[in-house]
Scaffold this motif. Structure first.
Motif, PDB file in Angstrom:
ATOM      1  N   GLY A  53       3.588   5.765  -7.290  1.00  0.00           N
ATOM      2  CA  GLY A  53       2.265   5.201  -7.506  1.00  0.00           C
ATOM      3  C   GLY A  53       1.210   6.190  -7.940  1.00  0.00           C
ATOM      4  O   GLY A  53       1.476   7.180  -8.621  1.00  0.00           O
ATOM      5  N   ALA A  54      -0.008   5.874  -7.536  1.00  0.00           N
ATOM      6  CA  ALA A  54      -1.158   6.715  -7.847  1.00  0.00           C
ATOM      7  C   ALA A  54      -2.003   6.777  -6.587  1.00  0.00           C
ATOM      8  O   ALA A  54      -2.919   5.968  -6.407  1.00  0.00           O
ATOM      9  CB  ALA A  54      -1.957   6.134  -9.007  1.00  0.00           C
ATOM     10  N   PRO A  55      -1.680   7.699  -5.668  1.00  0.00           N
ATOM     11  CA  PRO A  55      -2.395   7.775  -4.394  1.00  0.00           C
ATOM     12  C   PRO A  55      -3.897   7.869  -4.592  1.00  0.00           C
ATOM     13  O   PRO A  55      -4.376   8.564  -5.488  1.00  0.00           O
ATOM     14  CB  PRO A  55      -1.835   9.051  -3.755  1.00  0.00           C
TER      15      PRO A  55
ATOM     16  N   THR B 149       0.830  -1.204   0.000  1.00  0.00           N
ATOM     17  CA  THR B 149       0.000   0.000   0.000  1.00  0.00           C
ATOM     18  C   THR B 149       0.865   1.256   0.000  1.00  0.00           C
ATOM     19  O   THR B 149       0.578   2.230  -0.707  1.00  0.00           O
ATOM     20  CB  THR B 149      -0.937   0.010   1.220  1.00  0.00           C
ATOM     21  N   ALA B 150       1.934   1.235   0.787  1.00  0.00           N
ATOM     22  CA  ALA B 150       2.835   2.385   0.829  1.00  0.00           C
ATOM     23  C   ALA B 150       3.449   2.648  -0.544  1.00  0.00           C
ATOM     24  O   ALA B 150       3.597   3.805  -0.966  1.00  0.00           O
ATOM     25  CB  ALA B 150       3.927   2.156   1.868  1.00  0.00           C
ATOM     26  N   LEU B 151       3.795   1.585  -1.250  1.00  0.00           N
ATOM     27  CA  LEU B 151       4.346   1.741  -2.596  1.00  0.00           C
ATOM     28  C   LEU B 151       3.287   2.254  -3.570  1.00  0.00           C
ATOM     29  O   LEU B 151       3.542   3.167  -4.370  1.00  0.00           O
ATOM     30  CB  LEU B 151       4.898   0.405  -3.091  1.00  0.00           C
ATOM     31  N   LEU B 152       2.100   1.678  -3.509  1.00  0.00           N
ATOM     32  CA  LEU B 152       1.029   2.089  -4.424  1.00  0.00           C
ATOM     33  C   LEU B 152       0.625   3.545  -4.206  1.00  0.00           C
ATOM     34  O   LEU B 152       0.250   4.246  -5.154  1.00  0.00           O
ATOM     35  CB  LEU B 152      -0.188   1.178  -4.240  1.00  0.00           C
ATOM     36  N   ASP B 153       0.696   4.003  -2.953  1.00  0.00           N
ATOM     37  CA  ASP B 153       0.300   5.372  -2.618  1.00  0.00           C
ATOM     38  C   ASP B 153       1.459   6.365  -2.687  1.00  0.00           C
ATOM     39  O   ASP B 153       1.262   7.559  -2.445  1.00  0.00           O
ATOM     40  CB  ASP B 153      -0.297   5.421  -1.205  1.00  0.00           C
ATOM     41  N   SER B 154       2.645   5.876  -3.006  1.00  0.00           N
ATOM     42  CA  SER B 154       3.813   6.751  -3.039  1.00  0.00           C
ATOM     43  C   SER B 154       3.631   7.876  -4.057  1.00  0.00           C
ATOM     44  O   SER B 154       3.349   7.620  -5.230  1.00  0.00           O
ATOM     45  CB  SER B 154       5.058   5.937  -3.407  1.00  0.00           C
ATOM     46  N   PRO B 155       3.800   9.135  -3.638  1.00  0.00           N
ATOM     47  CA  PRO B 155       3.676  10.244  -4.592  1.00  0.00           C
ATOM     48  C   PRO B 155       4.696  10.169  -5.721  1.00  0.00           C
ATOM     49  O   PRO B 155       4.449  10.673  -6.820  1.00  0.00           O
ATOM     50  CB  PRO B 155       3.917  11.481  -3.715  1.00  0.00           C
TER      51      PRO B 155
END
Length: 212
Positions: free
Chosen positions: A208-210, A199-205
């Motif tokens: 990813g795409a928060p 999740t931290a990777l997926l939400d990374s500004p």
């Protein structure tokens, strides 16, 4: 990471157990090899051991398979096939939703490798450690691992990630690290955090795409 309750998909991360005693010799030998290679390693398991586990003979083994190397290739191909069946079934639960597909894969991966008592990591990856560069199974292993990276990159691209290739590779390495932790020191306490890390990777500004 929170996902809806998913359908049950057979885990490819566990020992298979013996084949039905009534199966043909080829199936018994193949099933025995899959189980023994995963539990004990390719090098540690002899043709004699496979034949004994299958309730047949070494002579029968060589009537069915050209060599142990030939059997190893077929076993790894089968393990790869089972992995992709598992993957495709999970992804199919969330059509057109790439982020949910990634989340579902990570969550089920976490649950399966923690929950399966006979899990010894990734069967395909374990084989890579044991065989030489000139072994005919090396190409099967490379193709399998590259396909994981390719599919994760593509899912990240579909979800609109800022750096889909980097994010996909990071997720792929997260899978590999969890497999290694499970094999080398059990590592279930750390593996339980895989979903939060994803999740931290997926939400990374940066990557990813928060979620809004």
């Amino acid at each position: 990471m929170s996902t809806p309750e998913l359908k049950v998909h057979p885990s490819p991360f566990a020992a298979m157990g013996p084949c039905d005693a009534g199966a043909c010799a080829r199936d018994r030998l193949f099933s025995a090899a899959i189980d023994l290679f995963y539990r004990h390693g390719i090098r540690a398991v002899s043709v004699d051991a496979i034949a004994a586990e299958a309730g047949t003979t070494k002579v029968t083994f060589y009537r069915v398979f050209e060599s142990k190397d030939d059997l190893v290739v077929q076993v790894i191909e089968e393990q790869s096939k089972r992995f992709w069946e598992w993957w495709d079934a999970i992804v199919a639960d969330h059509p057109g939703e790439p982020r949910k597909q990634i989340e579902a894969l990570v969550d089920r991966f976490r649950d399966d490798i923690i929950g399966e008592e006979t899990c010894r990591g990734c069967a395909v990856g374990n084989a890579a450690i044991e065989i030489g560069d000139d072994h005919p199974a090396r190409a099967v292993i490379k193709r399998h691992k590259l396909e994981i990276a390719h599919r994760l990159r593509e899912l990240c691209r579909q979800m609109g990630a800022r750096q889909p290739d980097v994010l996909g590779d990071a997720l792929s390495l997260l899978f590999s690290g969890a497999f290694a932790a499970r094999l080398t020191y059990d590592g279930r306490e750390q593996i339980a955090n895989v979903s939060a890390a994803a999740t931290a990777l997926l939400d990374s500004p940066a990557l990813g795409a928060p979620q809004q």
